[in-house]
Scaffold this motif. Structure first.
Motif, PDB file in Angstrom:
ATOM      1  N   ALA A 192      15.924   1.136  11.338  1.00 22.75           N
ATOM      2  CA  ALA A 192      14.565   1.444  10.890  1.00 22.75           C
ATOM      3  C   ALA A 192      14.055   0.392   9.910  1.00 22.75           C
ATOM      4  O   ALA A 192      12.888  -0.019   9.964  1.00 22.75           O
ATOM      5  CB  ALA A 192      14.530   2.830  10.242  1.00 22.75           C
ATOM      6  N   LEU A 193      14.929  -0.066   9.013  1.00 27.65           N
ATOM      7  CA  LEU A 193      14.508  -1.058   8.022  1.00 27.65           C
ATOM      8  C   LEU A 193      14.200  -2.405   8.687  1.00 27.65           C
ATOM      9  O   LEU A 193      13.253  -3.096   8.283  1.00 27.65           O
ATOM     10  CB  LEU A 193      15.593  -1.227   6.960  1.00 27.65           C
ATOM     11  N   LEU A 194      14.977  -2.794   9.685  1.00 25.32           N
ATOM     12  CA  LEU A 194      14.698  -4.047  10.394  1.00 25.32           C
ATOM     13  C   LEU A 194      13.382  -3.961  11.160  1.00 25.32           C
ATOM     14  O   LEU A 194      12.617  -4.937  11.222  1.00 25.32           O
ATOM     15  CB  LEU A 194      15.843  -4.376  11.355  1.00 25.32           C
ATOM     16  N   LYS A 195      13.122  -2.809  11.733  1.00 24.02           N
ATOM     17  CA  LYS A 195      11.838  -2.604  12.396  1.00 24.02           C
ATOM     18  C   LYS A 195      10.690  -2.755  11.396  1.00 24.02           C
ATOM     19  O   LYS A 195       9.672  -3.394  11.679  1.00 24.02           O
ATOM     20  CB  LYS A 195      11.805  -1.210  13.030  1.00 24.02           C
ATOM     21  N   GLY A 196      10.865  -2.182  10.210  1.00 24.44           N
ATOM     22  CA  GLY A 196       9.850  -2.315   9.170  1.00 24.44           C
ATOM     23  C   GLY A 196       9.692  -3.748   8.713  1.00 24.44           C
ATOM     24  O   GLY A 196       8.572  -4.215   8.452  1.00 24.44           O
ATOM     25  N   LEU A 197      10.801  -4.469   8.618  1.00 21.09           N
ATOM     26  CA  LEU A 197      10.747  -5.865   8.187  1.00 21.09           C
ATOM     27  C   LEU A 197       9.981  -6.723   9.190  1.00 21.09           C
ATOM     28  O   LEU A 197       9.177  -7.588   8.801  1.00 21.09           O
ATOM     29  CB  LEU A 197      12.169  -6.407   8.009  1.00 21.09           C
ATOM     30  N   LEU A 198      10.207  -6.490  10.483  1.00 19.75           N
ATOM     31  CA  LEU A 198       9.479  -7.243  11.507  1.00 19.75           C
ATOM     32  C   LEU A 198       7.976  -6.995  11.418  1.00 19.75           C
ATOM     33  O   LEU A 198       7.173  -7.924  11.544  1.00 19.75           O
ATOM     34  CB  LEU A 198      10.002  -6.855  12.898  1.00 19.75           C
ATOM     35  N   LEU A 199       7.590  -5.742  11.180  1.00 18.55           N
ATOM     36  CA  LEU A 199       6.165  -5.440  11.023  1.00 18.55           C
ATOM     37  C   LEU A 199       5.604  -6.083   9.761  1.00 18.55           C
ATOM     38  O   LEU A 199       4.458  -6.536   9.740  1.00 18.55           O
ATOM     39  CB  LEU A 199       5.947  -3.922  10.994  1.00 18.55           C
ATOM     40  N   THR A 200       6.406  -6.130   8.708  1.00 19.24           N
ATOM     41  CA  THR A 200       5.980  -6.789   7.470  1.00 19.24           C
ATOM     42  C   THR A 200       5.700  -8.267   7.726  1.00 19.24           C
ATOM     43  O   THR A 200       4.665  -8.808   7.312  1.00 19.24           O
ATOM     44  CB  THR A 200       7.068  -6.642   6.392  1.00 19.24           C
ATOM     45  N   LEU A 201       6.615  -8.935   8.412  1.00 19.69           N
ATOM     46  CA  LEU A 201       6.448 -10.361   8.691  1.00 19.69           C
ATOM     47  C   LEU A 201       5.278 -10.604   9.639  1.00 19.69           C
ATOM     48  O   LEU A 201       4.519 -11.571   9.468  1.00 19.69           O
ATOM     49  CB  LEU A 201       7.741 -10.917   9.297  1.00 19.69           C
ATOM     50  N   ALA A 202       5.107  -9.719  10.624  1.00 24.72           N
ATOM     51  CA  ALA A 202       4.000  -9.884  11.572  1.00 24.72           C
ATOM     52  C   ALA A 202       2.656  -9.740  10.872  1.00 24.72           C
ATOM     53  O   ALA A 202       1.737 -10.543  11.080  1.00 24.72           O
ATOM     54  CB  ALA A 202       4.133  -8.861  12.696  1.00 24.72           C
ATOM     55  N   ALA A 203       2.520  -8.692  10.042  1.00 21.63           N
ATOM     56  CA  ALA A 203       1.271  -8.484   9.316  1.00 21.63           C
ATOM     57  C   ALA A 203       0.998  -9.637   8.357  1.00 21.63           C
ATOM     58  O   ALA A 203      -0.155 -10.090   8.201  1.00 21.63           O
ATOM     59  CB  ALA A 203       1.317  -7.160   8.550  1.00 21.63           C
ATOM     60  N   THR A 204       2.051 -10.142   7.709  1.00 23.19           N
ATOM     61  CA  THR A 204       1.899 -11.272   6.777  1.00 23.19           C
ATOM     62  C   THR A 204       1.435 -12.516   7.517  1.00 23.19           C
ATOM     63  O   THR A 204       0.510 -13.220   7.064  1.00 23.19           O
ATOM     64  CB  THR A 204       3.231 -11.554   6.071  1.00 23.19           C
ATOM     65  N   ALA A 205       2.064 -12.820   8.654  1.00 26.38           N
ATOM     66  CA  ALA A 205       1.707 -14.017   9.410  1.00 26.38           C
ATOM     67  C   ALA A 205       0.267 -13.973   9.902  1.00 26.38           C
ATOM     68  O   ALA A 205      -0.492 -14.943   9.749  1.00 26.38           O
ATOM     69  CB  ALA A 205       2.665 -14.180  10.591  1.00 26.38           C
ATOM     70  N   LEU A 206      -0.123 -12.838  10.487  1.00 26.46           N
ATOM     71  CA  LEU A 206      -1.497 -12.701  10.974  1.00 26.46           C
ATOM     72  C   LEU A 206      -2.500 -12.828   9.834  1.00 26.46           C
ATOM     73  O   LEU A 206      -3.525 -13.514   9.956  1.00 26.46           O
ATOM     74  CB  LEU A 206      -1.674 -11.344  11.665  1.00 26.46           C
ATOM     75  N   SER A 207      -2.188 -12.171   8.727  1.00 27.96           N
ATOM     76  CA  SER A 207      -3.103 -12.196   7.584  1.00 27.96           C
ATOM     77  C   SER A 207      -3.250 -13.607   7.026  1.00 27.96           C
ATOM     78  O   SER A 207      -4.358 -14.029   6.653  1.00 27.96           O
ATOM     79  CB  SER A 207      -2.602 -11.246   6.493  1.00 27.96           C
ATOM     80  N   LEU A 208      -2.156 -14.351   6.948  1.00 28.03           N
ATOM     81  CA  LEU A 208      -2.212 -15.702   6.391  1.00 28.03           C
ATOM     82  C   LEU A 208      -2.992 -16.654   7.287  1.00 28.03           C
ATOM     83  O   LEU A 208      -3.671 -17.565   6.800  1.00 28.03           O
ATOM     84  CB  LEU A 208      -0.802 -16.225   6.149  1.00 28.03           C
ATOM     85  N   VAL A 209      -2.908 -16.461   8.599  1.00 24.79           N
ATOM     86  CA  VAL A 209      -3.693 -17.303   9.515  1.00 24.79           C
ATOM     87  C   VAL A 209      -5.179 -17.123   9.247  1.00 24.79           C
ATOM     88  O   VAL A 209      -5.930 -18.098   9.071  1.00 24.79           O
ATOM     89  CB  VAL A 209      -3.358 -16.961  10.982  1.00 24.79           C
ATOM     90  N   PHE A 210      -5.615 -15.851   9.221  1.00 26.48           N
ATOM     91  CA  PHE A 210      -7.038 -15.584   8.979  1.00 26.48           C
ATOM     92  C   PHE A 210      -7.442 -15.954   7.551  1.00 26.48           C
ATOM     93  O   PHE A 210      -8.546 -16.452   7.311  1.00 26.48           O
ATOM     94  CB  PHE A 210      -7.350 -14.110   9.251  1.00 26.48           C
ATOM     95  N   ALA A 211      -6.541 -15.689   6.595  1.00 27.72           N
ATOM     96  CA  ALA A 211      -6.843 -16.009   5.197  1.00 27.72           C
ATOM     97  C   ALA A 211      -6.998 -17.515   4.997  1.00 27.72           C
ATOM     98  O   ALA A 211      -7.848 -17.961   4.213  1.00 27.72           O
ATOM     99  CB  ALA A 211      -5.753 -15.464   4.284  1.00 27.72           C
ATOM    100  N   SER A 212      -6.197 -18.295   5.702  1.00 26.80           N
ATOM    101  CA  SER A 212      -6.288 -19.747   5.577  1.00 26.80           C
ATOM    102  C   SER A 212      -7.632 -20.241   6.079  1.00 26.80           C
ATOM    103  O   SER A 212      -8.267 -21.115   5.462  1.00 26.80           O
ATOM    104  CB  SER A 212      -5.158 -20.412   6.367  1.00 26.80           C
TER     105      SER A 212
END
Length: 727
Positions: free
Chosen positions: A524-544
């Motif tokens: 469950a924690l690894l699943k959460g970590l993957l979603l954390t990284l995915a949301a971070t990556a998408l957000s940083l692309v748009f934020a940039s």
């Protein structure tokens, strides 16, 4: 909240008569009532039960003059099952209540609606019947088929009844006049004779009257009403109340309760497995809490489970619809329904008058209650009196908080509200709080899972839990829930679900080793970590992109463009990220009528927030380049854009890189705030695991270590890239 005809307040009109009646009754059977109050189990005792006289089909006299009806058969059957005797006294509703409060009777069963006001005086059983209001017209009248046809006409309803309250609540909307009358036969005669266009009354009473030939017909579906309950004087006859609840549960489980209803109501008996039209094939979004075991929580596989989850899934199966369950947290779940993001909410939600202003509730599906617990090794606190000068904790919005606050002044303690069960229990276990007040099933589950507490007070009477939809919306879903619940209670499925979670909850989590917990929690924690990284990556692309665009606007030299960029930066740097998340997930859909899934709302929030900070990073980086560089470029014949692209920006990038890396780390950590929206990232997954096993120290240690490892690794990678860029 509608108040049934049982809430009529006629003391002023009948006070003298009732006093004389009670005096005579006291002389007749007062001794037997006092004997029934004796301590001990109910077996072999005789209890005086007060009831109404003319409320068919619940209590009335048959052709032989004997008291009969749903309530009479019910209390007699329960008495036989539990081994006690009943002396039924038909007094009239007001007199029946006074008989209990004066000690002349032990209990009252009289189609009595369970209301908050009555709970101040009486302790109620589990609800045994959910009533409701219908409209009837003359049998040969085909001109009135809905409320819209009542404009300019007069309708009748019974004084003090739910029908009267409901009719008055819609009278202005549909343009009719309401006339209150004192008895059912008078009401029905008014309609039959043409003096009134329609009558509003409790559906079982109306159905019974029609079956007896009162010349009317029902023309509207049932409107949700109150629930009826058996009652004793508050704080007395606890054994009798418990025996009633146990007997009722047994009757529902073996089908005899539904057979009893069918005997008197026939086809009007509450639906067993009958499907409600209008819901088949549809999918409804159902919001729920995330950490309220045993009602809703995630199991070892990360799947939502619990009483509420099993209940809504089973009802959906029986009624032919599908559910998309969204675990958001209690406050967020309510906001999801009010903003249109969800169709209904089931989250151990107490039915209160205040909430009825916003939501329409189902029939109650669970009667809760509050208990107090202290640290397992604390022998200094055994009652409320021992709390003087101390601090206690309770959950925000829960019954435990309301109850604790209601007695805080009396016993001289301070109440602290917290939003999660594991946080509350940790406060007590660490000695920061003396005690915790919580719903008894939640408290019992936590203790069984090893939260280090013990219960020291008996259960206080609490509210009932209900499924809810936004007021005035999704009536078919609400009716389907009630029908499915009735069927489950009749065939024993409901009790099986309750027993599954409350009778023998799993205690395995409390005995696990740290390594066992780590292995079990890691998927469950690894699943959460993957979603954390995915949301971070998408957000940083748009934020940039946003940072570059608005950063250039801020250094453009154009006052209008600079002002636009400044407003954007000021808004998103000047408001909390959590407020922004709530705005995009709850506020924007309400205003525009659109629905955003939690990932979309989360990425929008993080992108706009990080973009504002990146705007300042870009501006600062560009302005950090020596102004002589621009002058030199322009003197060589380059225009402003060429100078920026070829001379200024390449130098600014080297300056900005460390700040960009820092913002990357900040955004990754900020994803944890999206847990309040039910976004299943790493922090959210940690909360779900703790809700199941209450091992907060170990779980947060693991979650913190995962954040540390990932952020350290990404920081090192970013620094290596920075060195390659800047060498």
């Amino acid at each position: 909240m509608h108040i049934s005809h049982r809430s009529r307040a006629s003391a002023a009109r009948t006070g003298a008569l009732i006093t004389l009646l009670l005096g005579f009754i006291g002389m007749t059977f007062g001794v037997s009532a006092l004997q029934a109050h004796a301590e001990g189990p109910v077996e072999g005792q005789t209890f005086v039960i007060a009831t109404d006289t003319t409320f068919a089909p619940f209590e009335f006299r048959d052709a032989s003059g004997d008291m009969t009806g749903i309530d009479m058969d019910l209390i007699r059957e329960i008495a036989q099952r539990k081994g006690f005797n009943v002396d039924i006294q038909a007094l009239g509703f007001d007199a029946a209540l006074q008989a209990v409060t004066s000690g002349q009777a032990d209990g009252v069963i009289a189609g009595m609606s369970i209301t908050d006001a009555r709970k101040e005086v009486f302790d109620f059983s589990a609800p045994y019947f959910s009533s409701g209001v219908q409209m009837a017209v003359r049998a040969d009248d085909s001109s009135i088929t809905s409320y819209e046809d009542l404009r300019g006409k007069t309708v009748v309803a019974k004084t003090g009844a739910e029908g009267l309250s409901f009719a008055q609540s819609i009278a202005d909307q549909y343009g009719f006049t309401v006339k209150a009358l004192g008895s059912a036969d008078t009401m029905y005669a008014e309609v039959a004779s043409g003096n009134a266009a329609a009558v509003f009354d409790d559906y079982p009473v109306l159905a019974y009257g029609i079956a007896q030939g009162n010349g009317l017909k029902v023309v509207t579906p049932k409107e949700q009403g109150s629930s009826y309950g058996f009652a004793v004087l508050k704080g007395s006859n606890a054994e009798l109340l418990q025996a009633f609840n146990e007997g009722l549960s047994e009757m529902k489980a073996d089908g005899s309760y539904h057979a009893l209803l069918t005997k008197y109501l026939g086809s009007n008996a509450p639906a067993d497995d009958a499907q409600v039209e209008g819901v088949q094939g549809k999918t409804f979004v159902i919001a729920t809490d995330t950490t309220f075991a045993p009602f809703e929580y995630r199991n070892e596989s990360g799947e939502m489970t619990g009483i509420d989850i099993d209940l809504i899934n089973e009802i959906a199966r029986r009624q032919g619809f599908s559910v998309d369950i969204r675990a958001l947290g209690f406050d967020a779940a309510l906001q999801a329904v009010t903003s249109g993001q969800a169709d209904g909410v089931i989250a151990g939600m107490s039915i209160t008058d205040a909430r009825k202003e916003v939501f329409d509730f189902s029939a109650p599906y669970f009667d809760s209650g509050v208990q107090m617990a202290v640290r397992a090794d604390d022998d200094t606190i055994t009652s409320y009196e021992d709390l003087s000068g101390k601090t206690v904790v309770a959950k925000t919005g829960a019954e435990g908080l309301t109850f604790a606050q209601s007695i805080a002044d009396q016993y001289g303690f301070t109440v602290k509200a917290l939003d999660k069960a594991d946080t509350m229990y940790s406060e007590v276990a660490t000695g920061n709080a003396a005690a915790v007040f919580d719903d008894y099933p939640v408290l019992a589950y936590g203790i069984n899972q090893g939260n280090g507490l013990k219960i020291v007070t008996p259960k206080e009477q609490g509210s009932s839990y209900g499924f809810a939809v936004l007021k005035g919306s999704n009536p078919e879903l609400l009716q389907a829930f009630n029908a499915g619940l009735s069927g489950m209670q009749t065939d024993g499925t409901y009790q099986a679900i309750i027993d599954k979670y409350l009778k023998a909850p799993d205690a395995g989590g409390s005995s696990q080793s740290f390594w066992g917990l780590l292995v079990q929690s890691m998927p469950a924690l690894l699943k959460g970590l993957l979603l954390t990284l995915a949301a971070t990556a998408l957000s940083l692309v748009f934020a940039s992109v946003l940072g570059v665009v608005f950063g250039f606007l801020k250094v453009s030299g154009n006052k209008i463009l600079q002002s636009i960029a400044s407003v954007y930066v000021d808004i998103f740097r000047g408001t909390p990220l959590l407020v922004q998340a709530f705005f995009f997930y709850f506020g924007l859909p309400t205003a525009l009528g659109i629905k955003l899934d939690v990932l979309t709302a989360g990425v929008i929030t993080l992108s706009l927030n990080a973009g504002a900070y990146m705007t300042e990073i870009v501006r600062g980086g560009i302005q950090s380049v020596d102004t002589g560089q621009m002058e030199a470029a322009r003197s060589l014949g380059l225009n402003w854009m060429q100078s920026m692209r070829k001379i200024i920006v390449p130098q600014a990038v080297k300056i900005m890189t460390p700040s960009f890396i820092n913002q990357f780390v900040i955004t990754l950590k900020d994803t944890s705030l999206l847990a309040v929206l039910g976004f299943a990232e790493l922090t959210y997954q940690g909360q779900q695991i703790i809700a199941r096993n209450f091992r907060s120290f170990e779980v947060w240690l693991i979650v913190g270590a995962m954040y540390f490892i990932v952020i350290s690794a990404l920081t090192k990678l970013s620094n290596r890239i920075d060195r390659r860029i800047n060498k």
